[in-house]
Design a protein around this motif. Structure first.
Motif, PDB file in Angstrom:
ATOM      1  N   PHE A  45       0.871  -1.171   0.000  1.00 55.71           N
ATOM      2  CA  PHE A  45       0.000   0.000   0.000  1.00 55.71           C
ATOM      3  C   PHE A  45       0.904   1.216   0.000  1.00 55.71           C
ATOM      4  O   PHE A  45       1.717   1.395   0.892  1.00 55.71           O
ATOM      5  CB  PHE A  45      -0.871  -0.031   1.263  1.00 55.71           C
ATOM      6  N   TYR A  46       0.786   2.039  -1.038  1.00 56.34           N
ATOM      7  CA  TYR A  46       1.634   3.219  -1.150  1.00 56.34           C
ATOM      8  C   TYR A  46       0.840   4.453  -0.765  1.00 56.34           C
ATOM      9  O   TYR A  46      -0.307   4.614  -1.159  1.00 56.34           O
ATOM     10  CB  TYR A  46       2.174   3.367  -2.571  1.00 56.34           C
ATOM     11  N   LEU A  47       1.460   5.313  -0.007  1.00 53.59           N
ATOM     12  CA  LEU A  47       0.821   6.524   0.470  1.00 53.59           C
ATOM     13  C   LEU A  47       1.726   7.698   0.137  1.00 53.59           C
ATOM     14  O   LEU A  47       2.877   7.747   0.556  1.00 53.59           O
ATOM     15  CB  LEU A  47       0.642   6.404   1.990  1.00 53.59           C
ATOM     16  N   TYR A  48       1.226   8.618  -0.666  1.00 57.50           N
ATOM     17  CA  TYR A  48       2.003   9.785  -1.071  1.00 57.50           C
ATOM     18  C   TYR A  48       1.498  10.994  -0.292  1.00 57.50           C
ATOM     19  O   TYR A  48       0.321  11.333  -0.358  1.00 57.50           O
ATOM     20  CB  TYR A  48       1.883  10.010  -2.577  1.00 57.50           C
ATOM     21  N   LEU A  49       2.395  11.631   0.452  1.00 57.60           N
ATOM     22  CA  LEU A  49       2.024  12.732   1.336  1.00 57.60           C
ATOM     23  C   LEU A  49       2.837  13.972   1.042  1.00 57.60           C
ATOM     24  O   LEU A  49       4.024  13.883   0.728  1.00 57.60           O
ATOM     25  CB  LEU A  49       2.254  12.335   2.795  1.00 57.60           C
ATOM     26  N   GLN A  50       2.219  15.118   1.234  1.00 56.53           N
ATOM     27  CA  GLN A  50       2.930  16.373   1.052  1.00 56.53           C
ATOM     28  C   GLN A  50       3.866  16.631   2.236  1.00 56.53           C
ATOM     29  O   GLN A  50       4.991  17.072   2.058  1.00 56.53           O
ATOM     30  CB  GLN A  50       1.925  17.508   0.921  1.00 56.53           C
ATOM     31  N   ASP A  51       3.412  16.362   3.456  1.00 59.22           N
ATOM     32  CA  ASP A  51       4.222  16.588   4.648  1.00 59.22           C
ATOM     33  C   ASP A  51       4.132  15.373   5.573  1.00 59.22           C
ATOM     34  O   ASP A  51       3.307  15.333   6.486  1.00 59.22           O
ATOM     35  CB  ASP A  51       3.757  17.847   5.379  1.00 59.22           C
ATOM     36  N   PRO A  52       4.955  14.341   5.341  1.00 62.15           N
ATOM     37  CA  PRO A  52       4.892  13.114   6.142  1.00 62.15           C
ATOM     38  C   PRO A  52       5.108  13.347   7.642  1.00 62.15           C
ATOM     39  O   PRO A  52       4.600  12.598   8.458  1.00 62.15           O
ATOM     40  CB  PRO A  52       6.011  12.238   5.569  1.00 62.15           C
ATOM     41  N   SER A  53       5.837  14.404   7.999  1.00 59.56           N
ATOM     42  CA  SER A  53       6.115  14.639   9.419  1.00 59.56           C
ATOM     43  C   SER A  53       4.854  14.996  10.196  1.00 59.56           C
ATOM     44  O   SER A  53       4.791  14.817  11.407  1.00 59.56           O
ATOM     45  CB  SER A  53       7.163  15.736   9.588  1.00 59.56           C
TER      46      SER A  53
END
Length: 171
Positions: A45-53
């Motif tokens: 499952f891939y999750l693309y985030l702008q701000d992972p923190s």
């Protein structure tokens, strides 16, 4: 895919031999251990985030109903940075950290220069792309209490039609 209670590890392995892909399976609660579910061959499952923190993941467990949507059993949430600590680190910081680690390993003779590309790919995956562990369910849906509804229906029936109305209203 659903981890059915009637599929155990042996049935999962048999499916892997027969169909090439293991079935998810259920591990029943036992003495000193919680119940669990295992998805051995699930696709990533891939999750693309702008701000992972700053990302917070919310997980909801559903009971797979035969007809209609699943019913919520419970849910939990966690900050991505708590699960994958390097999510707090910027891409530049991560690149510098990996470069430093690779150079140190080359100097110590632990890594050959021709193996750097494959090792860097492995380091990125190990440090930023994968997490495995357990999360406790922290909230459960309220149990629908039908007693109040039954009592209200019985009272309404009694007001309209006496004792017979109370009996019919409570059904």
């Amino acid at each position: 895919r659903t981890a059915w209670a009637n599929v155990n590890e042996n049935k999962s392995k048999a499916a892997k031999k027969k169909e090439g892909k293991a079935l998810p399976y259920h591990i029943p609660k036992g003495w000193g251990r919680d119940a669990g579910a295992v998805w051995a061959d699930e696709d990533p499952f891939y999750l693309y985030l702008q701000d992972p923190s700053q990302a917070r993941l919310v997980f909801t467990i559903l009971d797979d109903d035969i007809v209609g949507d699943g019913s919520a059993i419970g849910s939990t949430n966690a900050k991505l940075a708590d699960l994958i600590p390097l999510a707090k680190v910027s891409q530049e910081q991560l690149t510098e950290r990996i470069k430093r680690d690779v150079m140190d390993r080359i100097k110590k003779g632990e890594l050959r220069p021709e193996d750097v590309d494959s090792e860097v790919s492995k380091m990125v995956k190990d440090q930023t792309e994968a997490w495995e562990g357990d999360l406790k369910i922290t909230s459960k849906p309220r149990t629908k209490d039908k007693n109040g509804q039954v009592m209200a229906a019985a009272a309404a029936g009694a007001m309209l039609a006496g004792p017979a109305g109370a009996a019919v209203g409570a059904i």
